[in-house]
Design an enzyme around this catalytic site. Structure first.
Site, PDB file in Angstrom:
ATOM      1  N   HIS A  48      -9.355   3.727  -1.329  1.00 39.85           N
ATOM      2  CA  HIS A  48      -7.958   3.286  -1.232  1.00 39.85           C
ATOM      3  C   HIS A  48      -7.573   2.402  -2.428  1.00 39.85           C
ATOM      4  O   HIS A  48      -7.488   1.185  -2.297  1.00 39.85           O
ATOM      5  CB  HIS A  48      -7.766   2.543   0.105  1.00 39.85           C
ATOM      6  CG  HIS A  48      -6.380   2.070   0.375  1.00 39.85           C
ATOM      7  ND1 HIS A  48      -5.249   2.643  -0.189  1.00 39.85           N
ATOM      8  CD2 HIS A  48      -5.920   1.059   1.170  1.00 39.85           C
ATOM      9  CE1 HIS A  48      -4.174   2.001   0.250  1.00 39.85           C
ATOM     10  NE2 HIS A  48      -4.558   1.029   1.058  1.00 39.85           N
ATOM     11  N   CYS A 108       0.824  -1.221   0.000  1.00 39.37           N
ATOM     12  CA  CYS A 108       0.000   0.000   0.000  1.00 39.37           C
ATOM     13  C   CYS A 108       0.854   1.265   0.000  1.00 39.37           C
ATOM     14  O   CYS A 108       0.336   2.374  -0.171  1.00 39.37           O
ATOM     15  CB  CYS A 108      -0.937   0.018   1.209  1.00 39.37           C
ATOM     16  SG  CYS A 108      -1.964  -1.441   1.303  1.00 39.37           S
ATOM     17  N   LYS A 113     -10.364   6.058   4.083  1.00 41.24           N
ATOM     18  CA  LYS A 113     -11.692   5.575   4.463  1.00 41.24           C
ATOM     19  C   LYS A 113     -12.806   6.130   3.583  1.00 41.24           C
ATOM     20  O   LYS A 113     -13.657   5.389   3.090  1.00 41.24           O
ATOM     21  CB  LYS A 113     -11.967   5.949   5.942  1.00 41.24           C
ATOM     22  CG  LYS A 113     -13.357   5.658   6.424  1.00 41.24           C
ATOM     23  CD  LYS A 113     -13.634   4.160   6.414  1.00 41.24           C
ATOM     24  CE  LYS A 113     -15.097   3.812   6.467  1.00 41.24           C
ATOM     25  NZ  LYS A 113     -15.805   3.996   5.197  1.00 41.24           N
ATOM     26  N   ILE A 160     -12.723  -0.941  -1.154  1.00 39.05           N
ATOM     27  CA  ILE A 160     -12.057  -1.443  -2.362  1.00 39.05           C
ATOM     28  C   ILE A 160     -12.357  -0.427  -3.468  1.00 39.05           C
ATOM     29  O   ILE A 160     -13.524  -0.067  -3.672  1.00 39.05           O
ATOM     30  CB  ILE A 160     -12.591  -2.857  -2.668  1.00 39.05           C
ATOM     31  CG1 ILE A 160     -12.070  -3.822  -1.581  1.00 39.05           C
ATOM     32  CG2 ILE A 160     -12.187  -3.313  -4.063  1.00 39.05           C
ATOM     33  CD1 ILE A 160     -12.744  -5.160  -1.556  1.00 39.05           C
ATOM     34  N   CYS A 165     -13.227   0.414   8.032  1.00 39.33           N
ATOM     35  CA  CYS A 165     -12.341  -0.158   7.000  1.00 39.33           C
ATOM     36  C   CYS A 165     -12.305   0.723   5.761  1.00 39.33           C
ATOM     37  O   CYS A 165     -13.349   1.178   5.286  1.00 39.33           O
ATOM     38  CB  CYS A 165     -12.860  -1.529   6.555  1.00 39.33           C
ATOM     39  SG  CYS A 165     -13.015  -2.728   7.880  1.00 39.33           S
ATOM     40  N   SER A 166     -11.116   0.906   5.184  1.00 40.63           N
ATOM     41  CA  SER A 166     -11.047   1.551   3.871  1.00 40.63           C
ATOM     42  C   SER A 166     -11.678   0.592   2.862  1.00 40.63           C
ATOM     43  O   SER A 166     -11.607  -0.621   3.027  1.00 40.63           O
ATOM     44  CB  SER A 166      -9.598   1.849   3.497  1.00 40.63           C
ATOM     45  OG  SER A 166      -8.834   0.662   3.506  1.00 40.63           O
TER      46      SER A 166
HETATM   47  N1  COA Z   1     -16.933   2.022   3.780  1.00 37.62           N
HETATM   48  C1  COA Z   1     -18.201   2.440   3.506  1.00 37.62           C
HETATM   49  N2  COA Z   1     -19.072   1.724   2.784  1.00 37.62           N
HETATM   50  C2  COA Z   1     -18.625   0.569   2.283  1.00 37.62           C
HETATM   51  C3  COA Z   1     -17.327   0.085   2.499  1.00 37.62           C
HETATM   52  C4  COA Z   1     -16.470   0.863   3.281  1.00 37.62           C
HETATM   53  N3  COA Z   1     -15.242   0.441   3.581  1.00 37.62           N
HETATM   54  N4  COA Z   1     -17.166  -1.091   1.860  1.00 37.62           N
HETATM   55  C5  COA Z   1     -18.346  -1.341   1.277  1.00 37.62           C
HETATM   56  N5  COA Z   1     -19.202  -0.343   1.525  1.00 37.62           N
HETATM   57  C6  COA Z   1     -20.597  -0.283   1.114  1.00 37.62           C
HETATM   58  C7  COA Z   1     -20.760  -0.621  -0.341  1.00 37.62           C
HETATM   59  O1  COA Z   1     -20.865   0.532  -1.148  1.00 37.62           O
HETATM   60  C8  COA Z   1     -22.073  -1.371  -0.302  1.00 37.62           C
HETATM   61  O2  COA Z   1     -23.125  -0.451  -0.239  1.00 37.62           O
HETATM   62  P1  COA Z   1     -24.449  -0.651  -1.125  1.00 37.62           P
HETATM   63  O3  COA Z   1     -24.965  -1.995  -0.654  1.00 37.62           O
HETATM   64  O4  COA Z   1     -25.276   0.522  -0.747  1.00 37.62           O
HETATM   65  O5  COA Z   1     -23.955  -0.664  -2.519  1.00 37.62           O
HETATM   66  C9  COA Z   1     -22.062  -2.102   1.020  1.00 37.62           C
HETATM   67  O6  COA Z   1     -21.223  -1.311   1.866  1.00 37.62           O
HETATM   68  C10 COA Z   1     -21.548  -3.516   0.932  1.00 37.62           C
HETATM   69  O7  COA Z   1     -20.395  -3.498   0.157  1.00 37.62           O
HETATM   70  P2  COA Z   1     -19.622  -4.782  -0.309  1.00 37.62           P
HETATM   71  O8  COA Z   1     -18.802  -4.394  -1.490  1.00 37.62           O
HETATM   72  O9  COA Z   1     -20.539  -5.961  -0.409  1.00 37.62           O
HETATM   73  O10 COA Z   1     -18.634  -5.017   0.903  1.00 37.62           O
HETATM   74  P3  COA Z   1     -17.702  -6.224   1.105  1.00 37.62           P
HETATM   75  O11 COA Z   1     -18.194  -6.992   2.274  1.00 37.62           O
HETATM   76  O12 COA Z   1     -17.485  -6.962  -0.165  1.00 37.62           O
HETATM   77  O13 COA Z   1     -16.306  -5.522   1.498  1.00 37.62           O
HETATM   78  C11 COA Z   1     -14.745  -4.948   3.192  1.00 37.62           C
HETATM   79  C12 COA Z   1     -16.170  -4.788   2.693  1.00 37.62           C
HETATM   80  C13 COA Z   1     -14.570  -4.110   4.441  1.00 37.62           C
HETATM   81  C14 COA Z   1     -14.453  -6.415   3.540  1.00 37.62           C
HETATM   82  C15 COA Z   1     -13.767  -4.469   2.068  1.00 37.62           C
HETATM   83  O14 COA Z   1     -14.067  -3.149   1.722  1.00 37.62           O
HETATM   84  C16 COA Z   1     -12.337  -4.570   2.504  1.00 37.62           C
HETATM   85  O15 COA Z   1     -11.741  -5.655   2.478  1.00 37.62           O
HETATM   86  N6  COA Z   1     -11.719  -3.457   2.919  1.00 37.62           N
HETATM   87  C17 COA Z   1     -10.325  -3.477   3.344  1.00 37.62           C
HETATM   88  C18 COA Z   1      -9.410  -3.338   2.165  1.00 37.62           C
HETATM   89  C19 COA Z   1      -7.982  -3.492   2.601  1.00 37.62           C
HETATM   90  O16 COA Z   1      -7.617  -4.379   3.358  1.00 37.62           O
HETATM   91  N7  COA Z   1      -7.086  -2.639   2.086  1.00 37.62           N
HETATM   92  C20 COA Z   1      -5.703  -2.706   2.395  1.00 37.62           C
HETATM   93  C21 COA Z   1      -5.450  -2.092   3.694  1.00 37.62           C
HETATM   94  S1  COA Z   1      -3.862  -2.450   4.358  1.00 37.62           S
END
Ligand code: COA
Length: 383
Positions: A332, A83, A328, A209, A206-207
């Site tokens: 990211h 990252c 966030k 995707i 969580c940040s």
């Molecule tokens: N913040 C705000 N809203 C979020 C979000 C976030 N981080 N992630 C998803 N959403 C929203 C989406 O827009 C979606 O909304 P909608 O239903 O109105 O369209 C809903 O929440 C569900 O999203 P979805 O894509 O199904 O979420 P997911 O369960 O597949 O993924 C996480 C969520 C947190 C697991 C994923 O964003 C993640 O892995 N984040 C961390 C990434 C990471 O590790 N980066 C490197 C860092 S070192």
């Protein structure tokens, strides 16, 4: 050290269905050139931060892609440090100019993450951890940062509400940033009651995707003065490393490499933490922002959560943090994040940050983290 930033370019961050990895990269590259008022043939070297294009888009060789986008045959290299890839690309650009190898360099960051499933992204991102010790055992980045959050809560008595103040502030800033992925405000309750990802971190800690790209043009002092009478200067840069696996660290409640990178960058810039007017820090998870603030010396150990809860990190308060919305709210796109942080600092120092403009800012710092802190870069910018 005094290297000018003479142009910036950003795409929209988010789920960008109608643009490919190449389209996003090209858009940011062309924007930074246009802003610098130079033509592609003025660019002598290109560095592009990217982590996941091989795993998520089946595309490696991003260096060559960046050169092809500008129809150039100059040296063009992909830079990877998880990252922190974007800020590492900036360091590569700085080194090229400092060594005399180039006078004008384009530095980019790009990532296209939303075309595949969350599971695929999670697996690809775990490449930034220790595969033998963490990935193979089923650990994910939300889980690793949740361990850090728990350790910090236990050691310093951080409350759930204090931790939630971090994304609440980020979303406030993101609501004022037209390129941000999520431009909506959140309440403390929204954060605490969101679906649990890895206890204590909820979805709103969580940040997300994200797809997106970013670009800056760096130039020697004399060229920057000639081309841009409002150039912002990179005056210090530091990088440090730590163990890949969290379990091999001395402490889970700090990111030591931030301290080392900041010491180096601040010394080079001739500043102390007291001189910093604003910072963009790597808030991949809420806890990471607090660790970053403390690692930079902007708060004493164990106190950043209190400052967050007291509202000190808003754009119009004592120590503005992540005025773009941070990872966030802004999103990211891994390789693009470090360069986007630089763009935000440059815009703030040039009074171009619109509704979220910080008043009288002259020194800004960007901190970019790879993995759980195995690579950290700190860059210092001055007006
Ligand atoms: N913040 C705000 N809203 C979020 C979000 C976030 N981080 N992630 C998803 N959403 C929203 C989406 O827009 C979606 O909304 P909608 O239903 O109105 O369209 C809903 O929440 C569900 O999203 P979805 O894509 O199904 O979420 P997911 O369960 O597949 O993924 C996480 C969520 C947190 C697991 C994923 O964003 C993640 O892995 N984040 C961390 C990434 C990471 O590790 N980066 C490197 C860092 S070192």
């Amino acid at each position: 050290m005094k290297i000018g930033v003479i142009g910036t370019g950003l795409t929209k961050f988010g789920e960008i269905w109608d643009k490919s990895l190449r389209d996003l990269l090209a858009e940011a590259q062309l924007k930074s050139l246009e802003e610098a008022g130079i033509s592609p043939k003025d660019i002598e070297m290109i560095f592009t931060g990217n982590m996941c294009a091989g795993a998520l888009s089946g595309q490696l060789h991003i260096g060559a892609m960046a050169a092809e986008n500008l129809r150039l045959n100059v040296p063009s290299t992909r830079v990877e440090g998880a990252c922190a890839s974007g800020a590492l690309a900036i360091r590569a650009g700085i080194a090229a100019i400092e060594s005399g190898a180039a006078k004008i360099v384009q530095v980019n960051g790009v990532e296209k993450m939303t075309d595949v499933s969350t599971e695929q992204v999670t697996t690809a991102l775990m490449g930034a951890g220790d595969e033998e010790v963490e990935g193979f055992q089923g650990a994910t980045f939300p889980a690793l940062y949740a361990l850090m959050a728990r350790a910090y809560m236990q050691e310093f008595g951080l409350t759930r509400e204090e931790l939630a103040a971090v994304p609440v502030k980020s979303h406030k800033h993101g609501s004022m940033n037209p390129i941000a992925q999520y431009q909506k405000e959140l309440s403390i309750d929204d954060v605490i009651n969101a679906s649990m990802v890895s206890d204590p971190l909820t979805l709103m800690d969580c940040s997300p995707i994200t797809d997106g790209a970013s670009s800056i043009i760096l130039a020697t002092e004399s060229i920057a003065k000639k081309l841009n009478n409002d150039a912002v200067w990179v005056v210090g840069s530091g990088q440090a490393s730590d163990t890949l696996a969290l379990s091999n660290r001395d402490s889970l409640s700090e990111i030591k490499a931030t301290r080392f990178a900041a010491e180096h960058a601040f010394k080079q810039a001739g500043i102390t933490a007291r001189d910093v007017h604003l910072a963009e820090v790597h808030d991949c998870f809420s806890i990471a922002e607090l660790l970053a603030i403390e690692g930079l010396g902007l708060a004493k150990k164990g106190e950043a959560g209190k400052h967050a809860a007291a509202g000190h990190h808003y754009f119009d308060s004592k120590m503005p943090i992540n005025t773009c919305g941070g990872l966030k709210s802004c999103g990211h796109p891994i390789g693009a994040t470090g360069v986007k942080q630089a763009v935000e600092i440059v815009h703030q120092l040039q009074n171009r940050a619109g509704k979220r403009q910080v008043k009288k800012a002259e020194v800004g710092v960007a901190q970019n983290v790879g993995g759980t802190g195995a690579t950290v870069v700190v860059n210092v910018f001055k007006r």
